[in-house]
Design an enzyme around this catalytic site. Structure first.
Site: not given
Ligand code: NAP
Ligand code: G4F
Length: 323
Positions: A126, A128, A150, A154
């Site tokens: 990520t 992050e 987190y 990661k």
């Molecule tokens: P998400 O919607 O939060 O999905 C996370 C998944 O992990 C869900 O299926 C959850 O299962 C499963 N999980 C959580 N804890 C677990 C455990 N202990 N054992 C087995 N499964 C578990 O995340 P996403 O947005 O699809 O992201 C997918 C991956 O990419 C994650 O690793 C995230 O950190 C990474 N990532 C995401 C972004 C982004 O912007 N979306 C960016 C960079 C990296 P449940 O549904 O049962 O909770």
């Molecule tokens: O949508 P966010 O919670 O995503 P964040 O923290 O960037 O993390 C996501 O992206 C990562 C990749 O860079 C992944 F690895 C991670 O698993 C996840 O998918 O927050 C985005 C931004 C932050 O700066 C936060 O402080 O939005 C700002 N924010 C402002 N108000 C808020 C809020 N975020 C959330 N969730 N809720 C608020 O009310």
């Protein structure tokens, strides 16, 4: 011959898009699913793939269950998407986040090394990990500086993937993905929180929206585009690490404007700033450079932020109307 893939985190946003992509390509898809007390397969139903997956139960914290799943499936490819992925929650659950997002990766890599070394591995790293950014635009050579439990967990997952690749010659790749969103995004993440609230406010079901730091900037793309990059990484002869991003960064404030604008509202009339949503340490800005992914994988994002937010707004307007 039919290929097979095991997806951890298949019930999450990316898992649902990736499962659909792989099934459409003719893969046999195994889903590693943790036991929950309520339904967690709703995204797979939304994608119309729930019945097409072979489910293997377990938990990333439980090395035995991870090992059993790898032995049962012995897949061509494993995509490790499972994580406690909500940054804000990681300060309240630092140990669980460390075990699942960090050590869990070792559980998988070790099972592959011992029982299925032909399996190609994708790790969901990520942006992050860049945290307090050390370069204006971040690429594969930018030093990491995580800012949350987190991000730290990661980073461990990222380096253990690199280490197993170098130590045991595994085909293990790491995708350093910047934020990617969709109508299937969890409601706690800021884009979905905003599009859901804008839809509710428009339909008279909510009065205001409380947010934290709306000056934070993110490089937002569409999850459907990003899972293609994951797949492409495992089709390469050589495993490697790739930044996946759009190369455009936007404030949360501007994202609010786009969402509310789409339903004819001015976000300034409804958004309130609430200190409860500020983080102990913030990642103020992220901006990725996807040049390597473009050059080596031939990958490019297809969806701009405006189109993405409109897609999410349309889906939330329909869903809220049905409630
Ligand atoms: P998400 O919607 O939060 O999905 C996370 C998944 O992990 C869900 O299926 C959850 O299962 C499963 N999980 C959580 N804890 C677990 C455990 N202990 N054992 C087995 N499964 C578990 O995340 P996403 O947005 O699809 O992201 C997918 C991956 O990419 C994650 O690793 C995230 O950190 C990474 N990532 C995401 C972004 C982004 O912007 N979306 C960016 C960079 C990296 P449940 O549904 O049962 O909770
Ligand atoms: O949508 P966010 O919670 O995503 P964040 O923290 O960037 O993390 C996501 O992206 C990562 C990749 O860079 C992944 F690895 C991670 O698993 C996840 O998918 O927050 C985005 C931004 C932050 O700066 C936060 O402080 O939005 C700002 N924010 C402002 N108000 C808020 C809020 N975020 C959330 N969730 N809720 C608020 O009310």
């Amino acid at each position: 011959m039919t290929k097979s893939a095991l997806i951890t985190g298949i019930t999450g946003q990316d898992g649902a898009y990736l499962a659909k992509l792989l099934l459409d390509k003719g893969y046999t898809v195994y889903g590693f699913v943790a036991r929950r007390s309520s339904d967690s397969r709703w995204r797979l139903r939304e994608m119309g793939v729930e019945a097409d997956i072979v489910y293997l139960d377990g938990d990333m914290a439980d090395a035995c269950s991870v090992q059993r799943a790898v032995i049962q499936a012995k897949p061509d490819e494993i995509y490790n998407l499972a994580a406690q992925s909500f940054v804000a929650a990681s300060w309240n659950q630092p140990v669980t986040t460390g075990i699942v997002d960090g050590l869990g990766v070792t559980h998988l890599l070790e099972a592959i090394r011992q029982f299925s070394p032909h399996t190609r591995f994708y790790q969901a790293s990520t942006s992050e990990m860049f945290g307090l950014i050390q370069a204006e635009q971040q690429d594969e050579n930018t030093p990491f500086y995580p800012r949350s439990p987190y991000g730290v967990a990661k980073l461990y997952g990222h380096w253990i993937t690199v280490n197993y690749r170098e130590s045991f010659n595994l085909h293990a790749s790491s995708g350093i993905l910047f934020n990617h969103e969709s109508p299937l995004r969890g409601i706690e993440f800021v884009t979905r929180k905003v599009t859901d609230a804008a839809a509710r406010i428009k339909q008279g079901k909510q009065q205001e929206l409380a947010l934290g730091n709306i000056d934070a900037k993110r490089d937002w793309g569409f999850a459907g585009d990003y899972v293609e990059a994951m797949w492409l990484m495992l089709q390469q002869d050589k495993p490697d690490d790739f930044v996946v991003a759009t190369g455009v960064t936007t404030t949360v404030r501007e994202m609010c404007r786009i969402a509310f604008d789409h339903v004819g509202l001015d976000y300034r009339d409804f958004v309130k700033i609430d200190p409860a949503f500020f983080r102990p340490a913030e990642v103020e800005v992220l901006l990725g450079n996807p040049a390597k992914a473009q050059r080596v994988l031939g990958w490019k994002p297809k969806t701009d932020l405006d189109t993405l937010i409109r897609m999410m707004m349309d889906a939330d307007m329909k869903r809220v109307a049905k409630e």
